[in-house]
Design a protein around this motif. Structure first.
Motif, PDB file in Angstrom:
ATOM      1  N   ALA A   1       0.867  -1.174   0.000  1.00 42.79           N
ATOM      2  CA  ALA A   1       0.000   0.000   0.000  1.00 42.79           C
ATOM      3  C   ALA A   1       0.904   1.224   0.000  1.00 42.79           C
ATOM      4  N   TYR A   2       0.333   2.353  -0.347  1.00 33.53           N
ATOM      5  CA  TYR A   2       1.112   3.591  -0.434  1.00 33.53           C
ATOM      6  C   TYR A   2       0.511   4.617   0.512  1.00 33.53           C
ATOM      7  N   LEU A   3       1.391   5.243   1.262  1.00 28.30           N
ATOM      8  CA  LEU A   3       0.988   6.112   2.357  1.00 28.30           C
ATOM      9  C   LEU A   3       1.344   7.556   2.046  1.00 28.30           C
ATOM     10  N   GLY A   4       0.434   8.471   2.371  1.00 30.43           N
ATOM     11  CA  GLY A   4       0.656   9.881   2.093  1.00 30.43           C
ATOM     12  C   GLY A   4       1.481  10.583   3.143  1.00 30.43           C
ATOM     13  N   ALA A   5       2.561   9.957   3.601  1.00 32.24           N
ATOM     14  CA  ALA A   5       3.508  10.573   4.538  1.00 32.24           C
ATOM     15  C   ALA A   5       4.848   9.897   4.337  1.00 32.24           C
ATOM     16  N   GLY A   6       5.930  10.667   4.525  1.00 32.93           N
ATOM     17  CA  GLY A   6       7.257  10.126   4.290  1.00 32.93           C
ATOM     18  C   GLY A   6       8.278  10.648   5.277  1.00 32.93           C
ATOM     19  N   SER A   7       9.532  10.676   4.846  1.00 33.95           N
ATOM     20  CA  SER A   7      10.621  11.046   5.746  1.00 33.95           C
ATOM     21  C   SER A   7      10.471  12.462   6.281  1.00 33.95           C
ATOM     22  N   ALA A   8       9.863  13.355   5.495  1.00 33.70           N
ATOM     23  CA  ALA A   8       9.665  14.729   5.957  1.00 33.70           C
ATOM     24  C   ALA A   8       8.728  14.795   7.154  1.00 33.70           C
ATOM     25  N   GLN A   9       7.873  13.775   7.307  1.00 34.28           N
ATOM     26  CA  GLN A   9       6.947  13.726   8.444  1.00 34.28           C
ATOM     27  C   GLN A   9       7.479  12.826   9.566  1.00 34.28           C
ATOM     28  N   GLY A  10       8.712  12.349   9.423  1.00 32.93           N
ATOM     29  CA  GLY A  10       9.313  11.520  10.462  1.00 32.93           C
ATOM     30  C   GLY A  10       9.150  10.032  10.262  1.00 32.93           C
ATOM     31  N   VAL A  11       8.586   9.615   9.135  1.00 37.22           N
ATOM     32  CA  VAL A  11       8.363   8.195   8.877  1.00 37.22           C
ATOM     33  C   VAL A  11       9.688   7.535   8.501  1.00 37.22           C
ATOM     34  N   ARG A  12       9.953   6.363   9.085  1.00 37.57           N
ATOM     35  CA  ARG A  12      11.189   5.633   8.840  1.00 37.57           C
ATOM     36  C   ARG A  12      10.877   4.174   8.511  1.00 37.57           C
ATOM     37  N   VAL A  13      11.809   3.534   7.804  1.00 35.88           N
ATOM     38  CA  VAL A  13      11.655   2.122   7.446  1.00 35.88           C
ATOM     39  C   VAL A  13      11.553   1.281   8.724  1.00 35.88           C
ATOM     40  N   GLY A  14      10.621   0.330   8.738  1.00 34.71           N
ATOM     41  CA  GLY A  14      10.434  -0.563   9.870  1.00 34.71           C
ATOM     42  C   GLY A  14       9.327  -0.160  10.811  1.00 34.71           C
ATOM     43  N   MET A  15       8.862   1.092  10.730  1.00 33.20           N
ATOM     44  CA  MET A  15       7.788   1.532  11.617  1.00 33.20           C
ATOM     45  C   MET A  15       6.488   0.804  11.281  1.00 33.20           C
TER      46      MET A  15
ATOM     47  N   SER B   1       5.940  10.452   0.874  1.00 36.10           N
ATOM     48  CA  SER B   1       5.150   9.240   0.682  1.00 36.10           C
ATOM     49  C   SER B   1       5.989   8.031   1.088  1.00 36.10           C
ATOM     50  N   SER B   2       5.311   6.914   1.320  1.00 40.80           N
ATOM     51  CA  SER B   2       5.991   5.695   1.747  1.00 40.80           C
ATOM     52  C   SER B   2       5.286   4.487   1.145  1.00 40.80           C
ATOM     53  N   ARG B   3       6.037   3.384   1.066  1.00 40.17           N
ATOM     54  CA  ARG B   3       5.446   2.120   0.646  1.00 40.17           C
ATOM     55  C   ARG B   3       5.328   1.218   1.864  1.00 40.17           C
ATOM     56  N   VAL B   4       4.148   0.618   2.010  1.00 43.10           N
ATOM     57  CA  VAL B   4       3.840  -0.209   3.175  1.00 43.10           C
ATOM     58  C   VAL B   4       3.785  -1.673   2.757  1.00 43.10           C
ATOM     59  N   LEU B   5       4.511  -2.515   3.478  1.00 43.56           N
ATOM     60  CA  LEU B   5       4.411  -3.964   3.291  1.00 43.56           C
ATOM     61  C   LEU B   5       3.227  -4.446   4.115  1.00 43.56           C
ATOM     62  N   LEU B   6       2.162  -4.872   3.447  1.00 43.15           N
ATOM     63  CA  LEU B   6       0.956  -5.305   4.141  1.00 43.15           C
ATOM     64  C   LEU B   6       1.154  -6.681   4.780  1.00 43.15           C
ATOM     65  N   LEU B   7       0.408  -6.950   5.843  1.00 44.38           N
ATOM     66  CA  LEU B   7       0.490  -8.258   6.486  1.00 44.38           C
ATOM     67  C   LEU B   7       0.123  -9.384   5.531  1.00 44.38           C
ATOM     68  N   LEU B   8      -0.679  -9.082   4.515  1.00 45.61           N
ATOM     69  CA  LEU B   8      -1.133 -10.103   3.567  1.00 45.61           C
ATOM     70  C   LEU B   8      -0.066 -10.494   2.560  1.00 45.61           C
ATOM     71  N   ASP B   9       1.030  -9.735   2.482  1.00 46.92           N
ATOM     72  CA  ASP B   9       2.076 -10.015   1.503  1.00 46.92           C
ATOM     73  C   ASP B   9       2.783 -11.336   1.839  1.00 46.92           C
ATOM     74  N   PRO B  10       3.132 -12.150   0.818  1.00 40.67           N
ATOM     75  CA  PRO B  10       3.803 -13.432   1.073  1.00 40.67           C
ATOM     76  C   PRO B  10       5.145 -13.291   1.790  1.00 40.67           C
ATOM     77  N   GLU B  11       5.771 -12.098   1.724  1.00 39.12           N
ATOM     78  CA  GLU B  11       7.050 -11.879   2.400  1.00 39.12           C
ATOM     79  C   GLU B  11       6.882 -11.395   3.839  1.00 39.12           C
ATOM     80  N   SER B  12       5.639 -11.212   4.274  1.00 39.94           N
ATOM     81  CA  SER B  12       5.385 -10.707   5.619  1.00 39.94           C
ATOM     82  C   SER B  12       5.280 -11.863   6.611  1.00 39.94           C
ATOM     83  N   VAL B  13       6.094 -11.797   7.662  1.00 39.10           N
ATOM     84  CA  VAL B  13       6.046 -12.774   8.754  1.00 39.10           C
ATOM     85  C   VAL B  13       6.025 -11.995  10.063  1.00 39.10           C
ATOM     86  N   LEU B  14       4.994 -12.185  10.865  1.00 40.05           N
ATOM     87  CA  LEU B  14       4.804 -11.402  12.081  1.00 40.05           C
ATOM     88  C   LEU B  14       4.674 -12.319  13.297  1.00 40.05           C
TER      89      LEU B  14
END
Length: 220
Positions: free
Chosen positions: A71-85, A104-117
């Motif tokens: 998913a794509y998020l309407g906030a990025g590094s300028a708003q304090g968003v960092r990888v892993g959050m 902007s940021s790209r979000v790895l959704l829980l439904l993605d095959p590469e997601s392990v939680l």
């Protein structure tokens, strides 16, 4: 007037059902948090106050037709968003930040095959992993194999292992048992989510160690 009243009652009933479902999830989350506090009290320093979000933004798109689920998020590094959050909605966990741009940021959704939680059942210490399948369900894989104790309706929440996610956040509800765990419906469907909160990494040092270990394993 009768027809109008009937239609209004139908919409009100639907809204009440949604509110009741969220209320049930919140109650189970509260029970999970209470148990987590009971286990950790006296062992860990309790943080004062609630964890505040880094940013609140809109999910502006998602890859529903692909096996990869971003998913794509309407906030990025300028708003304090960092990888892993972690990215959460009022219902539960949506995913975590994979890449960031300035606004902007790209979000790895829980439904993605590469997601392990790492997760645990809300009312006890049964631990498991929630793995994405690329469709609308998660695969719950038990850590300790043996007699499968899962049943339909079990709520799994974040365990806090790995350091990325705050423990006790709703993840998925079991719909079907399998030989090594179960299949579960994600609590916070990104297709029905508009605004989300980006939360800071819960334990930065633990997440750093976990990320290094994963990177070494991939390199090998």
């Amino acid at each position: 007037a009768s027809i109008k009243g009937y239609l209004r009652a139908g919409s009100q009933n639907a809204a009440l059902k949604r509110e009741m479902e969220i209320a049930r999830i919140r109650l189970k989350e509260a029970e999970a948090v209470r148990q987590e506090n009971a286990r950790l009290k006296g062992l860990l320093a309790i943080r004062e106050g609630e964890v505040k979000p880094v940013a609140v933004a809109r999910l502006v798109g998602s890859t529903a037709s692909s096996t990869r689920r971003f998913a794509y998020l309407g906030a990025g590094s300028a708003q304090g968003v960092r990888v892993g959050m972690s990215v959460v909605s009022p219902r539960g966990v949506v995913g975590r930040i994979l890449e960031t741009g300035r606004n902007s940021s790209r979000v790895l959704l829980l439904l993605d095959p590469e997601s392990v939680l790492p997760v645990r059942r809300s009312y006890d210490s049964l631990v498991a992993f929630a793995e994405g399948r690329g469709d609308s369900l998660l695969r719950i894989k038990l850590v300790n194999l043996g007699i499968n104790p899962l049943k339909a309706g079990d709520l799994f929440v974040t365990s806090g292992a790995g350091g990325y996610y705050q423990p006790g956040k709703a993840v998925a509800i079991v719909t079907e048992k399998t030989s090594d765990g179960g299949l579960a419906r994600i609590v916070s469907d990104p297709a029905g989510t508009d605004f989300v909160a980006v939360m800071p990494v819960f334990e930065p040092e633990a997440a750093k160690v976990a990320g290094t270990s994963v990177g070494q394993a991939v390199a090998q």
